[in-house]
Design an enzyme around this catalytic site. Structure first.
Site: not given
Ligand code: FUB
Length: 330
Positions: A19, A227
């Site tokens: 991320d 997301e």
């Molecule tokens: O790293 C945890 C979660 O997985 C992140 O917040 C999301 O975007 C995904 O990458």
């Protein structure tokens, strides 16, 4: 057009990180990643396998493809955050008046995600957390943009384990609601920050992604938002970029206003090895770079991800040339 195969660099083979939120501060590239941990939890749609407990900051000497990467060490730990429950997921950092503000999502002791803010005098930290979560905050995956209009905007939201389906009009729902089929998909959210950078200036608003007919993307569209919001501006155009989660793409939509609406434009990156795909995009010395992660080095364990970078190209219309998710490594 065939997807482009490009050379990609693993940035930090020493540890599992994911991320990446990337910014240029004081002429240097800083990376604010999640710090993945091995875990025994069952892999599920709630994301219980992502058990991150701290943050590190990385920076690069010069060019992203070749520059030496420095680990500035642990800059914030879960146990130092007074309201902590678990899971320090994707964070981002903004600078204002010589101070650096880290926005991070974390579950409280009732397993509800809120955001915290931690402050530092330096981009490499360490960051000191505020005692309480941001009032009214919810969900995950913050991206902070300091716009040319002087405002700071935070884009956020994530489905499933990210809990966005638990909210409507910024109110917590008794029963979560995830649209299906031809219903309009759930939008990301954007909120303007207050002068002190520690609270909202107003209520968050939806970030609408429209198709070419001006309709919101449908819930069953594999290109709908899931997301990992990331926003940048190029040649006067705002690019809202994001992950599609369960269809494993990085996509983008464009518009002329930081608050949207944005019109769907295309795919940035085809699926990588691993369930999640998550990224940021910056310009460095006239070229554009995509920072992201995959799970190749961990042998495909979706909760142990590794940071990568590659060049990103645009055509003459400002369309992003789609990159193949799995190919040549440097
Ligand atoms: O790293 C945890 C979660 O997985 C992140 O917040 C999301 O975007 C995904 O990458």
């Amino acid at each position: 057009m065939a997807n482009k195969k490009v050379v990609k660099r693993y940035l930090f083979p020493e540890d599992y990180m994911a991320d990446p939120s990337v910014h240029v501060f004081n002429g240097r590239i800083f990376i604010y990643p999640s710090h993945d941990w091995e875990c025994d939890n069952v892999e599920n749609d709630n994301g219980d396998q992502y058990v991150m407990k701290d943050y590190h900051v990385l920076s690069i000497d010069g060019n992203p493809m070749t520059g030496k990467v420095t680990d500035h060490g642990c800059v914030l730990r879960q146990e130092d955050i007074p309201w902590h429950g678990r899971q320090l997921w994707d964070c981002d950092v903004a600078e204002k008046d010589g101070k650096y503000y880290m926005y991070f999502p974390m579950k409280d002791r009732n397993d509800v995600f809120h955001w915290g803010v931690a402050v530092s005098d330096r981009p490499e930290g360490p960051f000191v957390p505020q005692p309480d979560p941001v009032r009214g905050s919810y969900s995950i995956d913050m991206c902070v943009r300091h716009d040319e209009n002087g405002e700071y905007y935070v884009y956020f939201g994530g489905l499933w384990g990210g809990q966005l389906q638990r909210y409507k009009d910024n109110i917590h729902l008794e029963t979560p609601y995830l649209p299906e089929g031809s219903e309009p998909s759930l939008p990301a959210r954007v909120v303007r920050l207050g002068e002190d950078m520690l609270q909202y200036a107003e209520d968050p608003k939806p970030v609408f992604i429209l198709d070419k007919d001006g309709q919101q993307l449908r819930a069953d569209d594999p290109h709908r938002f899931f997301e990992a919001s990331w926003v940048f501006k190029r040649n006067g155009v705002y690019y809202f970029t994001y992950s599609t989660g369960d269809s494993h793409l990085l996509c983008y939509a464009t518009g002329d206003n930081p608050l949207g609406p944005f019109t769907y434009r295309g795919v940035i990156l085809t699926p990588v090895v691993g369930w999640t795909t998550h990224h940021s995009i910056i310009e460095w010395e006239g070229k554009w770079y995509l920072f992201h992660h995959d799970s190749v080095p961990s042998g495909g364990k979706s909760w142990l991800r590794s940071l990568k970078v590659c060049e990103l190209e645009f055509d003459g219309n400002g369309d992003i040339i789609t990159i193949e998710g799995t190919d040549i490594q440097q």
